[in-house]
Scaffold this motif. Structure first.
Motif, short mmCIF file in Angstrom:
data_model
loop_
_atom_site.label_atom_id
_atom_site.label_comp_id
_atom_site.label_asym_id
_atom_site.label_seq_id
_atom_site.Cartn_x
_atom_site.Cartn_y
_atom_site.Cartn_z
N PHE A 9 70.53 -40.62 87.86
CA PHE A 9 69.65 -40.39 86.70
C PHE A 9 69.75 -38.96 86.19
CE2 PHE A 9 67.13 -43.91 88.67
CZ PHE A 9 67.30 -44.81 87.63
N HIS A 10 70.32 -38.07 87.01
CA HIS A 10 70.37 -36.65 86.66
C HIS A 10 68.98 -36.15 86.26
CE1 HIS A 10 74.62 -37.85 86.24
NE2 HIS A 10 74.76 -36.73 86.92
N HIS A 11 68.05 -36.39 87.15
CA HIS A 11 66.66 -35.95 86.97
C HIS A 11 66.05 -36.53 85.70
CE1 HIS A 11 67.29 -33.31 90.32
NE2 HIS A 11 68.43 -32.95 89.77
N GLY A 12 66.38 -37.79 85.45
CA GLY A 12 65.77 -38.47 84.32
C GLY A 12 66.39 -38.15 82.99
N GLU A 13 67.47 -37.37 83.01
CA GLU A 13 68.06 -36.96 81.74
C GLU A 13 69.08 -37.96 81.22
OE1 GLU A 13 69.44 -33.04 82.61
OE2 GLU A 13 67.40 -32.32 82.88
N THR A 14 69.65 -38.76 82.12
CA THR A 14 70.66 -39.71 81.66
C THR A 14 70.32 -41.13 82.10
OG1 THR A 14 71.95 -39.41 83.65
CG2 THR A 14 72.50 -37.98 81.79
N VAL A 40 74.37 -49.46 86.85
CA VAL A 40 74.60 -50.11 88.14
C VAL A 40 74.95 -51.56 87.88
CG1 VAL A 40 73.66 -50.57 90.40
CG2 VAL A 40 72.81 -48.61 89.11
N ASP A 41 76.11 -51.97 88.33
CA ASP A 41 76.58 -53.36 88.19
C ASP A 41 76.38 -53.89 86.77
OD1 ASP A 41 76.94 -53.06 90.88
OD2 ASP A 41 75.07 -54.11 91.41
N GLY A 42 76.68 -53.10 85.80
CA GLY A 42 76.58 -53.56 84.42
C GLY A 42 75.18 -53.52 83.84
N ASN A 43 74.19 -53.11 84.64
CA ASN A 43 72.84 -52.93 84.11
C ASN A 43 72.58 -51.44 83.89
OD1 ASN A 43 71.98 -55.68 84.20
ND2 ASN A 43 71.88 -55.47 86.43
N TYR A 44 71.73 -51.18 82.90
CA TYR A 44 71.44 -49.77 82.60
C TYR A 44 69.96 -49.50 82.83
CZ TYR A 44 76.04 -49.95 80.53
OH TYR A 44 77.37 -50.11 80.35
N TYR A 45 69.66 -48.41 83.51
CA TYR A 45 68.27 -48.06 83.82
C TYR A 45 67.98 -46.65 83.37
CZ TYR A 45 68.84 -52.07 86.85
OH TYR A 45 69.11 -53.32 87.31
N LYS A 46 66.73 -46.46 82.96
CA LYS A 46 66.32 -45.12 82.52
C LYS A 46 64.95 -44.81 83.09
CE LYS A 46 66.04 -42.39 78.28
NZ LYS A 46 66.47 -41.15 78.89
N VAL A 47 64.73 -43.56 83.44
CA VAL A 47 63.43 -43.14 83.95
C VAL A 47 62.57 -42.69 82.79
CG1 VAL A 47 62.23 -41.53 85.45
CG2 VAL A 47 64.45 -42.41 86.13
N HIS A 48 61.36 -43.25 82.73
CA HIS A 48 60.44 -42.88 81.66
C HIS A 48 59.06 -42.72 82.27
CE1 HIS A 48 58.70 -42.70 77.68
NE2 HIS A 48 57.85 -43.65 78.02
N HIS A 49 58.48 -41.54 82.19
CA HIS A 49 57.20 -41.25 82.83
C HIS A 49 57.19 -41.68 84.29
CE1 HIS A 49 55.32 -39.65 79.39
NE2 HIS A 49 55.36 -40.76 78.67
N ALA A 50 58.23 -41.26 84.99
CA ALA A 50 58.36 -41.51 86.43
C ALA A 50 58.40 -42.99 86.80
CB ALA A 50 57.24 -40.81 87.20
N ASP A 77 69.24 -51.14 77.14
CA ASP A 77 70.32 -52.02 76.70
C ASP A 77 71.71 -51.52 77.05
OD1 ASP A 77 68.36 -53.56 75.62
OD2 ASP A 77 68.43 -52.56 73.66
N GLY A 78 71.94 -50.28 76.84
CA GLY A 78 73.30 -49.80 77.06
C GLY A 78 73.31 -48.36 77.49
N PRO A 79 74.49 -47.76 77.56
CA PRO A 79 74.59 -46.36 78.02
C PRO A 79 73.78 -45.40 77.14
CG PRO A 79 76.75 -47.32 77.58
CD PRO A 79 75.77 -48.37 77.24
N ASN A 80 73.55 -45.76 75.91
CA ASN A 80 72.77 -44.88 75.05
C ASN A 80 71.44 -45.51 74.68
OD1 ASN A 80 74.79 -42.87 74.91
ND2 ASN A 80 75.94 -44.23 73.55
N GLY A 81 71.04 -46.51 75.47
CA GLY A 81 69.80 -47.23 75.19
C GLY A 81 68.59 -46.31 75.26
N GLU A 82 67.60 -46.65 74.42
CA GLU A 82 66.38 -45.83 74.37
C GLU A 82 65.19 -46.66 74.83
OE1 GLU A 82 65.65 -42.61 73.63
OE2 GLU A 82 67.82 -42.30 73.76
#
Lengths: 64, 166, 364
Positions: free
Chosen positions: C90-95, C99-109, C115-120
């Motif tokens: 996650f690079h400290h939530g910055e990116t 994982v296995d074709g799924n994309y995850y993002k940290v938002h408010h811990a 959706d994708g590598p640039n998903g919001e």
């Protein structure tokens, strides 16, 4: 937080403050009257204060 | 309230529950039970020692009381014995005195009786002597005045009449 | 008493280090006052939240790059199958982590699926993320801390227990300090509140919860800067265990007093039953809220006071905020112990009510 919420929170804090203050004051008087029962009075005081505090917190979370 | 629910993290709850319940059971087995048991044992030991000391003290007191009692009894017995002895002594003295008095009474009575007898004997002897003497006198008078028979009788009679015996 | 005095310098040192560390963390880079305020606010928010990596402190370089000092932790997700990966992705939530074709993002811990590598993250009107949330069993910073406390407590008390065996029933070393506390919990919390007859059954829980909450609270005041008890999930877990123990060990009398209060008229009984029933839930609920709110409030106030140092930045404000923060830090030490005591005490009180045997012929 809207204005009514803030006012509500303030009221909760005032109420809880008065309650805990009264408990503390009464406990002081009781200790002054019976210094040998200090331990028991302190325990009872802490429990009562904690209960009021709990209610206060619950209300705070309810209004916020 | 909404904030709290939003903040709630299932993962953290899961780990906390697993670790905390695990901790309770592990500590129960490895720490709390041995600790509380040995503390209990120690407290029991101290309590028992105190009780034993208390008991010993009580026993000592009992013993002392017994001793006191025995001593008192012995003293009372001695007193009783002494009293009895004194009583016996007094009784013996009294008995002896009584006996002596009786004996003395008897002796005196005997003495009285013998004195009486002696007196009677003496009186009778005196009487017989007086009679003999009288006869001797009479003989002499008779020899003198035998000439006169009338005179003789008169004389005897007058003499006898004079000699009044007490 | 002698032990207390010897502990004092260590405690003070710890407190000082805490401030130093906080101060470092809170150092803002921008100049304008409003910016600083928001930054401090955000920083406090961030501090109160759980995180997926173990960061002791971070700073921003001249070039505006964020630097972190710490180590990543494993992330465990259940999203159509178990997914385990390092939080460094996650690079400290910055990116966004892939994982296995799924994309995850940290938002408010919290981890959300994007959706994708640039998903919001898509937010609704109330600033709530609407993205899908995978089931998250990650070893977060707080879980690490709980594990640490688990190990510390386990080895500390195991050692204490074995010292008794070796030493012929006498405490040794650490045990000499801990024994009076254990005895305090037994003689002043459990015995008077639960009663001589039943208190032994609850001793394990009461002792564990007392030391757990206390140690965790104390760790919250150290420079490691993590506060486990200001997570509602943790206090909820503790409270629900108290609730379950109360419910499952309760005697007949307890239920009778809830559903059919003896000694009051029938209409009152009907009114009292729901109130009493609600009371059984409110009791653990207040336990949960009390511990959570006390620790959270303490941290917020303490950090705000420290943050004021950077807002005022003059000869009066900074020393004042330091002194206030220092005094509050000492107060928080007291609160750490007090909350552990209150939690244990009230738990014992509830257990006592559950096993109490009333004498109906005389009372009421």
């Amino acid at each position: 937080m809207t204005i009514p919420n803030i006012v509500g929170a303030g009221l909760v804090v005032i109420g809880a403050g008065i309650g805990i203050g009264k408990i503390g004051g009464s406990a002081m008087e009781a200790i002054a009257r019976q210094p040998e029962a200090t331990g028991k009075i302190q325990t009872a005081m802490l429990i009562a204060a904690a209960l009021i505090e709990g209610i206060g917190f619950a209300a705070l979370f309810a209004v916020s | 309230m909404e904030k709290l629910i939003e903040e709630f993290s299932l993962g953290l709850f899961f780990w906390q529950a697993v670790l905390f319940i695990g901790l309770i059971f592990l500590l129960k087995k490895f720490a709390w039970k041995p600790i509380l048991d040995s503390v209990n044992d120690r407290e029991e030991g101290i309590k028992n020692a105190l009780d034993a000391a208390e008991n010993a003290k009580k026993e000592m007191e009992n013993l002392q009381a017994d001793n006191e009692k025995l001593l008192k009894e012995a003293r009372a017995e001695r007193e009783a014995m002494l009293k009895e002895a004194r009583d016996i002594k007094n009784k013996m003295i009294d008995d002896a005195k009584e006996e002596a008095r009786e004996e003395a009474g008897k002796l005196i009575a005997q003495a009285h009786a013998s004195i009486e007898t002696e007196k009677k004997a003496a009186i009778s002897e005196l009487k017989s002597q007086v009679a003999n003497l009288s006869i001797e006198i009479a003989e002499k008078v008779v020899r003198e005045e035998l000439s006169n028979k009338d005179k003789q009788v008169k004389l005897v009679e007058s003499m006898l009449g004079e000699a009044t015996l007490n | 008493m002698r032990r207390k005095t010897s502990l004092k310098p260590i405690t003070l040192l710890l407190l000082l280090i805490t401030f130093v560390s906080y101060a470092k963390e809170g150092a803002p880079s921008s100049d304008s006052k409003a910016d600083k305020e928001t930054e401090i606010k955000e920083y406090i928010q961030h501090h109160l939240q759980d995180s997926y990596d173990f960061t002791l402190f971070s700073w921003t370089t001249e070039a505006g790059e964020h630097k972190y000092f710490g180590f990543p932790l494993p992330v465990i997700l259940w999203d159509n199958g178990l997914k385990v990966f390092s939080s460094s992705k996650f690079h400290h939530g910055e990116t966004v982590a892939e994982v296995d074709g799924n994309y995850y993002k940290v938002h408010h811990a919290k981890i959300y699926k994007v959706d994708g590598p640039n998903g919001e993250i898509v937010e609704d009107d109330h600033h709530h993320a609407t993205n899908e949330k995978p089931l998250d069993f990650s070893i977060t910073k707080n879980v690490t801390m709980i594990m640490m406390v688990f190990l510390i407590m386990f080895f500390m008390f195991k050692k204490m227990a074995s010292a008794y065996k070796k030493n012929g029933g006498m405490p040794k070393g650490m045990g000499r300090l801990l024994e009076p506390i254990v005895l305090y919990v037994r003689d002043d919390i459990a015995r008077p509140n639960i009663g001589e007859k039943h208190y032994k059954r609850y001793m394990s829980y009461l002792l564990t919860v007392f030391f757990f909450v206390w140690i965790v609270n104390l760790f919250g005041l150290t420079p490691i800067g993590m506060n486990v008890t200001n997570n509602i999930a943790v206090t909820f877990c503790l409270a629900i265990i108290t609730y379950l123990i109360t419910t499952f060990t309760a005697k007949k009398d307890y239920w009778k007093h809830i559903f059919w209060m003896p000694g009051v008229p029938v209409p009152m009984k009907i009114i009292l039953a729901p109130i009493e029933l609600l009371g059984t839930i409110i009791k653990p609920f207040s336990l949960m809220i009390r511990l959570y709110a006390n620790i959270t409030a303490g941290h917020i106030v303490l950090m705000s006071l420290i943050g004021m140092m950077f807002i005022f930045k003059n000869w009066l404000g900074s020393p004042l905020s330091f002194v206030l923060a220092f005094v509050l830090g000492i107060l928080e030490l007291l609160v750490a112990a007090l909350q552990a005591y209150i939690f244990t005490m009230l738990s014992a009180l509830y257990f006592g009510a559950a096993v109490e045997e009333h004498d109906h012929h005389e009372a009421h």
